[in-house]
Design a protein around this motif. Structure first.
Motif, PDB file in Angstrom:
ATOM      1  N   SER A 117       1.034  -6.104   8.819  1.00 27.02           N
ATOM      2  CA  SER A 117      -0.279  -6.880   8.821  1.00 27.02           C
ATOM      3  C   SER A 117      -1.053  -6.405  10.119  1.00 27.02           C
ATOM      4  N   SER A 118      -0.465  -5.914  11.131  1.00 24.33           N
ATOM      5  CA  SER A 118      -1.285  -5.532  12.243  1.00 24.33           C
ATOM      6  C   SER A 118      -2.112  -4.034  12.027  1.00 24.33           C
ATOM      7  N   LEU A 119      -1.712  -3.586  10.808  1.00 26.78           N
ATOM      8  CA  LEU A 119      -2.318  -2.204  10.705  1.00 26.78           C
ATOM      9  C   LEU A 119      -2.927  -2.441   9.399  1.00 26.78           C
ATOM     10  N   ASP A 120      -3.532  -3.670   9.046  1.00 27.01           N
ATOM     11  CA  ASP A 120      -4.235  -3.568   7.941  1.00 27.01           C
ATOM     12  C   ASP A 120      -5.460  -2.880   7.663  1.00 27.01           C
ATOM     13  N   GLU A 121      -5.934  -2.342   8.787  1.00 30.43           N
ATOM     14  CA  GLU A 121      -7.173  -1.432   8.649  1.00 30.43           C
ATOM     15  C   GLU A 121      -6.729  -0.166   8.268  1.00 30.43           C
ATOM     16  N   LEU A 122      -5.561   0.276   7.995  1.00 33.92           N
ATOM     17  CA  LEU A 122      -5.265   1.616   7.402  1.00 33.92           C
ATOM     18  C   LEU A 122      -5.214   1.649   6.029  1.00 33.92           C
ATOM     19  N   PHE A 123      -5.350   0.328   5.411  1.00 34.71           N
ATOM     20  CA  PHE A 123      -5.181   0.158   3.851  1.00 34.71           C
ATOM     21  C   PHE A 123      -6.602   0.147   3.347  1.00 34.71           C
ATOM     22  N   LEU A 124      -7.274   1.443   3.079  1.00 35.72           N
ATOM     23  CA  LEU A 124      -8.398   1.617   2.729  1.00 35.72           C
ATOM     24  C   LEU A 124      -8.987   1.007   1.558  1.00 35.72           C
ATOM     25  N   ARG A 125      -8.088   1.006   0.531  1.00 36.54           N
ATOM     26  CA  ARG A 125      -8.489   0.558  -0.885  1.00 36.54           C
ATOM     27  C   ARG A 125      -8.134  -0.947  -1.188  1.00 36.54           C
ATOM     28  N   LYS A 126      -7.332  -1.478  -0.324  1.00 36.03           N
ATOM     29  CA  LYS A 126      -6.840  -2.864  -0.717  1.00 36.03           C
ATOM     30  C   LYS A 126      -6.447  -3.569   0.416  1.00 36.03           C
ATOM     31  N   ASP A 127      -6.597  -4.820   0.414  1.00 38.73           N
ATOM     32  CA  ASP A 127      -6.245  -5.463   1.611  1.00 38.73           C
ATOM     33  C   ASP A 127      -4.509  -5.691   1.607  1.00 38.73           C
ATOM     34  N   ILE A 128      -3.959  -5.716   2.568  1.00 37.61           N
ATOM     35  CA  ILE A 128      -2.422  -5.714   2.618  1.00 37.61           C
ATOM     36  C   ILE A 128      -1.943  -7.007   2.058  1.00 37.61           C
ATOM     37  N   GLN A 129      -2.581  -7.956   2.026  1.00 38.42           N
ATOM     38  CA  GLN A 129      -2.207  -9.340   1.382  1.00 38.42           C
ATOM     39  C   GLN A 129      -2.027  -9.007  -0.065  1.00 38.42           C
ATOM     40  N   LYS A 130      -3.039  -8.208  -0.786  1.00 41.66           N
ATOM     41  CA  LYS A 130      -2.949  -8.109  -2.108  1.00 41.66           C
ATOM     42  C   LYS A 130      -2.150  -6.886  -2.702  1.00 41.66           C
ATOM     43  N   VAL A 131      -1.219  -6.188  -1.786  1.00 38.51           N
ATOM     44  CA  VAL A 131      -0.520  -5.021  -2.162  1.00 38.51           C
ATOM     45  C   VAL A 131       0.716  -5.501  -3.050  1.00 38.51           C
TER      46      VAL A 131
END
Lengths: 80, 272
Positions: free
Chosen positions: A12-26
């Motif tokens: 969660s602390s690296l959420d900004e790396l997930f360019l196409r989707k929020d990490i919580q929606k992975v």
């Protein structure tokens, strides 16, 4: 907590790396590149974070084979 | 004495600096604890560095350094993930722009002046390319992402469908990485369109590129950027006959390293 929740929690602390989707929606089936937009630098960050948090040794050759979130979850499950 | 780390870790051999460049930096920062990092195995050199210069690093290593005062990036674009760092990040925007524009001009077909050219984005390179081409058939497409009908390319289908040559010059971000969708972009392309990509490999989804160009033999994809780099021999784009791949060389024209060195020496004066 299941493996996917653990994955989200650790990264969660690296959420900004997930360019196409929020990490919580992975989801398990998400492709790391096409669905999440993770590049090679992001992958290194993820490997490092998982190693630190789970006290694991993840080989670069192993991480380079990951295609979907499910592949990473297998690593998390092994650490249980 | 300050600790300064020069990060030369880069998987692309085309991006290795000449020896003279490294020696000059060594001399310039010689009064400090100056270290050169060539592999992530030496990541300890990052943990307590006051200043870091070089290629972009995985964000996780920078977040752990609470001592870090400033970063100078060799790349013109700051990764979006760096924006949350409590550290000043200096990019090298503009250093390689003319080299990139020269590369694009060489990638254009000889009859380009008769073609409708669509430049996507009006940043440093987009504007410079526009002024270099000086053609009435060049159109620069800019959006205002905050406007509801400009958050994607659906509103610009006419411009996309009329373009013979499309040149993206956008930076990679969460917002721009969603622009090149099947629905808003690929479905409107001319069957013989030429796309010249010098931005980032991640900007356009590889599977969509493959799907379009494998079914449109008269179209052509010329890319200098892939993910990963260098692009693997078994990568799916290698199987396309209508695709040229170069190894992220567009910005590295003759004199690039000298220009970058000049920029570093000016921008890091406070580090001494």
């Amino acid at each position: 907590m299941d493996s996917l929740d653990k994955f989200k929690n650790i990264l969660s602390s690296l959420d900004e790396l997930f360019l196409r989707k929020d990490i919580q929606k992975v989801s398990n089936s998400d492709h790391l590149i096409n669905d999440l937009g993770l590049d090679s630098l992001a992958r290194v960050s993820i490997v490092f974070e998982l190693q630190e948090e789970l006290n694991l040794n993840i080989e670069e050759s192993e991480a380079s084979q990951w295609k979907t979130v499910k592949d990473i979850l297998k690593v998390i499950e092994k650490s249980h | 004495m300050k600790k300064i780390t020069l990060n030369l870790t880069n998987s692309n051999p085309e991006h290795a600096p000449p020896e003279k460049f490294v020696k000059t930096l060594e001399n310039h920062f010689s009064i400090h604890d100056f270290n050169i990092m060539t592999s992530l195995e030496n990541k300890d050199l990052l943990t307590d560095a006051d200043y870091i210069l070089g290629w972009a690093l995985p964000i996780v290593f920078l977040k752990r350094n609470l001592n870090l005062k400033e970063i100078f990036l060799f790349s013109s674009q700051v990764p979006e993930s760096y924006l949350k760092l409590n550290t000043t990040v200096i990019d090298s925007k503009g250093v390689n722009s003319q080299f990139v524009v020269n590369y694009i001009k060489e990638a254009l077909p000889s009859n380009w002046s008769n073609k409708n050219i669509l430049i996507l984005g009006k940043g440093h390179i987009g504007s410079l390319l526009d002024s270099n081409l000086q053609s009435k058939k060049v159109r620069v497409l800019t959006r205002s992402p905050k406007k509801p009908n400009e958050s994607n390319y659906s509103h610009f289908s006419r411009e996309i469908s009329q373009a013979d040559i499309i040149i993206p010059t956008l930076s990679l971000s969460r917002e721009t990485s969603k622009l090149f969708s099947q629905e808003d972009f690929f479905s409107h392309l001319k069957a013989d369109v030429r796309i010249i990509n010098t931005t980032r490999g991640k900007l356009i989804e590889e599977e969509l590129i493959y799907k379009f160009f494998s079914t449109h033999e008269k179209a052509f994809y010329h890319t200098d950027v892939t993910d990963p780099e260098p692009y693997p021999s078994q990568g799916i784009l290698r199987s396309l006959k209508n695709c040229t791949i170069t190894n992220h060389i567009a910005g590295f024209g003759e004199g690039y390293w000298e220009k970058l060195l000049d920029r570093i020496l000016v921008k890091t004066q406070d580090w001494i």
